[in-house]
Scaffold this active site. Sequence first.
Site, mmCIF file in Angstrom:
data_model
loop_
_atom_site.group_PDB
_atom_site.id
_atom_site.type_symbol
_atom_site.label_atom_id
_atom_site.label_comp_id
_atom_site.label_asym_id
_atom_site.label_seq_id
_atom_site.Cartn_x
_atom_site.Cartn_y
_atom_site.Cartn_z
ATOM 1 N N ASP A 156 0.862 -1.174 0.000
ATOM 2 C CA ASP A 156 0.000 0.000 0.000
ATOM 3 C C ASP A 156 0.903 1.230 0.000
ATOM 4 O O ASP A 156 1.817 1.312 0.813
ATOM 5 C CB ASP A 156 -0.846 -0.018 1.278
ATOM 6 C CG ASP A 156 -2.268 0.434 1.057
ATOM 7 O OD1 ASP A 156 -2.435 1.547 0.529
ATOM 8 O OD2 ASP A 156 -3.194 -0.303 1.419
ATOM 9 N N ASP A 179 -3.229 4.660 -2.138
ATOM 10 C CA ASP A 179 -4.296 5.130 -1.258
ATOM 11 C C ASP A 179 -4.756 6.538 -1.671
ATOM 12 O O ASP A 179 -3.931 7.394 -1.990
ATOM 13 C CB ASP A 179 -3.712 5.163 0.168
ATOM 14 C CG ASP A 179 -4.736 5.391 1.252
ATOM 15 O OD1 ASP A 179 -5.610 4.540 1.427
ATOM 16 O OD2 ASP A 179 -4.648 6.431 1.945
ATOM 17 N N GLU A 187 -6.792 3.618 -5.515
ATOM 18 C CA GLU A 187 -8.060 3.797 -4.811
ATOM 19 C C GLU A 187 -8.681 5.093 -5.304
ATOM 20 O O GLU A 187 -8.162 6.178 -5.056
ATOM 21 C CB GLU A 187 -7.852 3.885 -3.296
ATOM 22 C CG GLU A 187 -9.188 3.944 -2.566
ATOM 23 C CD GLU A 187 -9.115 4.492 -1.145
ATOM 24 O OE1 GLU A 187 -9.997 4.154 -0.349
ATOM 25 O OE2 GLU A 187 -8.202 5.280 -0.834
ATOM 26 N N HIS A 215 -11.290 -3.225 3.372
ATOM 27 C CA HIS A 215 -11.244 -2.929 4.800
ATOM 28 C C HIS A 215 -12.013 -1.663 5.181
ATOM 29 O O HIS A 215 -11.997 -1.272 6.335
ATOM 30 C CB HIS A 215 -9.776 -2.796 5.223
ATOM 31 C CG HIS A 215 -9.090 -1.663 4.520
ATOM 32 N ND1 HIS A 215 -8.873 -1.661 3.152
ATOM 33 C CD2 HIS A 215 -8.616 -0.477 4.964
ATOM 34 C CE1 HIS A 215 -8.300 -0.534 2.802
ATOM 35 N NE2 HIS A 215 -8.122 0.199 3.883
ATOM 36 N N ASP A 216 -12.632 -1.027 4.209
ATOM 37 C CA ASP A 216 -13.346 0.226 4.478
ATOM 38 C C ASP A 216 -14.865 0.109 4.425
ATOM 39 O O ASP A 216 -15.560 1.080 4.723
ATOM 40 C CB ASP A 216 -12.912 1.300 3.463
ATOM 41 C CG ASP A 216 -11.474 1.727 3.649
ATOM 42 O OD1 ASP A 216 -10.985 1.707 4.797
ATOM 43 O OD2 ASP A 216 -10.825 2.078 2.640
HETATM 44 C C1 GLC Z 1 -8.118 4.948 2.360
HETATM 45 C C2 GLC Z 1 -7.937 3.669 3.135
HETATM 46 C C3 GLC Z 1 -8.586 3.861 4.471
HETATM 47 C C4 GLC Z 1 -7.885 4.983 5.200
HETATM 48 C C5 GLC Z 1 -7.896 6.244 4.354
HETATM 49 C C6 GLC Z 1 -6.924 7.235 4.880
HETATM 50 O O1 GLC Z 1 -9.435 5.221 2.091
HETATM 51 O O2 GLC Z 1 -8.450 2.599 2.425
HETATM 52 O O3 GLC Z 1 -8.558 2.695 5.243
HETATM 53 O O4 GLC Z 1 -8.513 5.232 6.422
HETATM 54 O O5 GLC Z 1 -7.500 5.985 3.043
HETATM 55 O O6 GLC Z 1 -5.612 6.795 4.637
#
Ligand code: GLC
Length: 537
Positions: free
Chosen positions: A106, A208, A271, A333-334
Amino acid sequence: MGDPDLSAPAPAWWQTGVLYQIYPRSFADSDGDGVGDLRGIAQRLDYVAGLGVDAIWLSPIYPSPMADFGYDIADYTDVDPLFGTLDDLDALVADAHARGLRVILDLVPNHSSDDHPWFAEARASRDNPRRDWYIWHDGRGDGRPPNNWESLFGGPAWEWDEATGQFYLHLFSRKQPDLNWRNPGVRTAMYDVMRFWLDRGIDGFRIDVLWLLVKDEAFGDNPPLKPRAEGELEVGRYEMPAFEDLPETREIAREMRAISDEYDDRVLIGEIYLPLERLVAYYGEQLDGIQLPFNFGLVTTPRLAAESIRAIVDAYEAALPEGAWPNWVLGNHDVPRIATRIGPERARLAQMLLLTLRGTPTVYYGDELGMPDVKIPPELVVDPAAAGGRSRDGARTPMQWDAGPNAGFAHEGAQPWLPLAPDFAERNVAAELADPRSPLALFRTLLRVRDEHAPLVLGSYRSLDIEGGGLFAFVREQDGERVLVALNFGRDASVADLGAAGAAGSIVCATGLDREGRVDLARLPLGAGEGLVVRVD
Ligand code: GLC
């Protein structure tokens, strides 16, 4: 039929492969501190490789105060002692590669931890050379922040810094100050981070928050939220034009791709929560952006029903630029787990969908077991996003390996960082491996079927018009070989006319075990919640 196109380049591993997301805190704890670690993952690699997936993506493993469980990074080029050491990571990568598994890390470029030395320097004084590595602004007087920008975790995105008398921006928690991507030093530093890991043999990055990297220099207010179209993300009370998908962000995606292209065979995944037309722009006009802008269509839709799924898939297929490779995600995970969003039976159908659609699937650990979200008692909630009303803890609970103490996730007597699912004694890897009806058995069969039927990996996609509702069916075809996927998301059993796919065929995979053999496609009975993969004659 047609001759194979000999001029076409061989597909890359990330096109033919299946990606498996590991949330390291929750996969396997080798040292009994209740938090998963790299050695734990290494000990479970045979399981992962045995699933038939091709790559693992690890959520962040870098040194971090863990305010956002690793998405707040204090050192981009090391491993947090909680997870192990750099040597452990090297060993894990070697073990993974020996099993034919790639390793994706990541990359979190939007923000660091407020414990990062860069931020310590930046907040030391207004004239510190690192000041401009973060985003500082004067307030509007009376202690009011510079504008109405909101944190995606809830509340204002600005934190007052008493010592230097300015606000700093944090689109997530105040422990995650946003880096200033308009500063060339930040870009160079982050590209060096990429090279550090690529040099070590990492196969790529999941980037991310890619879509929010650059912020409008005018620092104007964001307008109030408009009603959302189907599948669009809704966060907070405002639209985010001031920092969502600015043109410079796409330029950064291209720069990152240029770095990764300095190495052979690497992949960049982003993402990005944006409407389709803007999402696909991240492939780059010359396909010189990232290879896989995450497609969250199946994650953000409020309804996973046959009609909406068909609409999502067809619209995505139509929006893809020429030569761009599709991808699909069911969970991460979100968001709440798929089994919780649509129930255990439909989750089997969704798994069949994910693994047969055209494009690279990403599987979230535990979804192959059909794990639902675990209800976390309020006093045990640890997610910083819970402040904004959306705790993600329930989808992050320990992997369920067996019926023993701590579900085999951690030693007996250890205290897992999040509670285990109450049903782990029945729903776990050991039990499901032994049960041909389990979600895990179906998952493994689907991956085998993908391997055995080339059209499911590289073949074309065409959805079918079907009389009556509830059914989504499509055909995958390559070199004269044709596979039909028929999924009954409806509440009723039905007999469908899928003659448009061919006259007859043989079942190669069914969500229920009692179906096999030949089928007449003009009259194909499907139970409620039943899915079939059929090799058409
Ligand atoms: C992304 C991640 C998430 C995190 C956010 C801030 O959305 O997937 O888990 O809290 O970024 O880094």
